[in-house]
Structure formats: C-alpha cells, structure tokens
Design an enzyme around this catalytic site. Structure first.
Site, short mmCIF file in Angstrom:
data_model
loop_
_atom_site.label_atom_id
_atom_site.label_comp_id
_atom_site.label_asym_id
_atom_site.label_seq_id
_atom_site.Cartn_x
_atom_site.Cartn_y
_atom_site.Cartn_z
N ASN A 118 0.83 -1.20 0.00
CA ASN A 118 0.00 0.00 0.00
C ASN A 118 0.87 1.25 0.00
O ASN A 118 2.09 1.19 -0.07
CB ASN A 118 -0.94 -0.03 1.20
CG ASN A 118 -2.28 0.66 0.91
OD1 ASN A 118 -2.31 1.72 0.30
ND2 ASN A 118 -3.36 0.05 1.36
N HIS B 31 21.16 1.29 13.43
CA HIS B 31 22.35 2.04 13.82
C HIS B 31 23.10 1.27 14.91
O HIS B 31 22.50 0.77 15.85
CB HIS B 31 21.96 3.42 14.37
CG HIS B 31 21.46 4.38 13.34
ND1 HIS B 31 22.30 5.05 12.48
CD2 HIS B 31 20.21 4.76 13.02
CE1 HIS B 31 21.59 5.82 11.68
NE2 HIS B 31 20.31 5.66 11.99
N ALA C 95 -2.74 -3.70 13.20
CA ALA C 95 -2.36 -2.31 12.93
C ALA C 95 -1.61 -1.71 14.10
O ALA C 95 -1.98 -1.88 15.26
CB ALA C 95 -3.61 -1.49 12.62
N ARG D 38 3.04 -9.15 20.41
CA ARG D 38 2.94 -10.44 21.08
C ARG D 38 1.80 -11.23 20.45
O ARG D 38 0.87 -10.66 19.88
CB ARG D 38 2.68 -10.26 22.58
CG ARG D 38 3.76 -9.46 23.30
CD ARG D 38 3.42 -9.31 24.77
NE ARG D 38 4.39 -8.44 25.44
CZ ARG D 38 5.57 -8.85 25.91
NH1 ARG D 38 5.92 -10.13 25.76
NH2 ARG D 38 6.39 -8.01 26.51
#
Length: 212
Positions: free
Chosen positions: A106, A138, A185, A205
């Site tokens: 998307n 990083h 989401a 989880r």
C-alpha cells in the site's frame, strides 16, 4: 610563460569536465523524478519498463504508483504481479530485496534493506499503508561516540507466504514472520512470529491462533 599557460589550460579543462559531469548527473536525477511522477497508465507502463530493464529480475504484471522511490534497483528481484502504491520506498543500496509474486504494498510503505540488510517477501503478502520494514539498525555500542558515526549493522527480515501486515506497523531486523500470520495495525515486531497467528501490540505479542 608556456608552463603557466599549460597549467591554466589543464585547470580550466578539469573544471569544465567537472561541470559537464555535474550537469549530466543532474539531468539523470531530473529524468528519474519525471519518471516517478508521470501520471496515468502511461506512467505505470514507463515505470514498469524501467524496472524490467534495471532490476536483477522482474516478472510480468508489475504496477508502480507515482512517487515511488527506489535505490539499488540492481539488487532487487520482482516476482509476478507486484503492486506498489504511491509514495512508497524501496532502499536496496548495499543490501538486497527479494519480492515474490502476487504482492500488494500500500501507499507510503518503506522497505529498507540498505546498509547490508536483506528483506524477503514471499508470495501473496499484503502490506498496509505507512508500514516500515527496516533490516539494518544504527550501531550504538559506544557511549563515547555519537550514534550517527558508529555505522550500521545489517540483518534479515523474512515475511513468509500469505502474510498480512496491517497499517502503521514497524518490523525490525532479524525477524522471521511465519506464513499466513497477521500483524495487527500499529504493531512493532521485534521477534519471530509463528505461522497462522495474530500478533499485535508494542512490542508485538501473540494474541491468538488463526483457525485453519
């Protein structure tokens, strides 16, 4: 006098060559920008042709929306029927991205395998808008050196077949998402996901198993 003229000529020639190279590079950037934002079906066909020519491999039926940014295209493989919607980004410089077939990505999705990372999406994967998959982090081991100066550590993200990653998710490096699982989401996935499961939360989880 002759030596001074020759030195002046060589210096002027070098500057001229540098200016020409800079101008050519700017023209290339302008052409890529125009290609990325060319509207309509013609734009899609032009972007498809470019990807088929430049990528490592590319199947048929590829659709690329406007504003999609791609780096390291020579390190990307596209399967059949891959759809990437507007303003998404694929970063593969110094890395590798492998996309299977029948994949739908998307809008405004970032797939970042730069800096030594690798991302593999299996067949029939769908990814919701604003999601980020980043296969490099990083380095931050030293507290005496600014993080931005410590370089990156590359890893791998594998998304198996039939996975649905919903909108606004983040997937970090060294994660394996099992087949036919769902990422709810807003989830942040930092560990492996078992197949046929629904995961959600920060960090993500297991919420439940999908019924076969």
């Amino acid at each position: 006098m002759e030596g001074g003229i020759n030195t002046f000529y060589r210096t002027a020639t070098r500057k001229s060559d540098g200016t020409v190279r800079f101008f050519i590079q700017e023209l290339k950037h302008a052409a890529k920008f125009a290609l990325a934002f060319f509207p309509g079906g013609t734009g899609e066909r032009l972007r498809s042709a470019y990807i088929k020519r430049k990528s490592r491999t590319c199947g048929g039926g590829i659709r690329i929306g406007i504003g999609v940014e791609i780096t390291g295209i020579e390190n990307i493989e596209f399967g059949e029927n891959v759809s990437i919607m507007k303003y998404s980004s694929l970063y593969a410089h110094d890395g590798e991205i492998i996309l299977g077939s029948n994949i739908s990505i998307n809008a405004n999705v970032t797939i970042g395998a730069a800096d030594g990372g690798k991302i593999v999406l299996g067949d029939d994967v769908i990814i919701g808008q604003n999601t980020v998959l980043r296969a490099s982090d990083h380095e931050h081991r030293s507290i005496d050196v600014p993080i931005k100066m410590q370089g990156h550590a590359g890893g791998t993200i594998t998304v198996s077949e039939g996975v649905w990653i919903s909108a606004n998710c983040v997937v970090t490096r060294d994660v394996d998402i099992g087949k036919h699982s769902i990422i709810a989401a807003g989830a942040v996935v930092t560990k492996d996901v078992v197949p046929y499961a629904l995961y959600g939360g920060v960090p993500a989880r297991k919420i439940t198993m999908r019924k076969k």
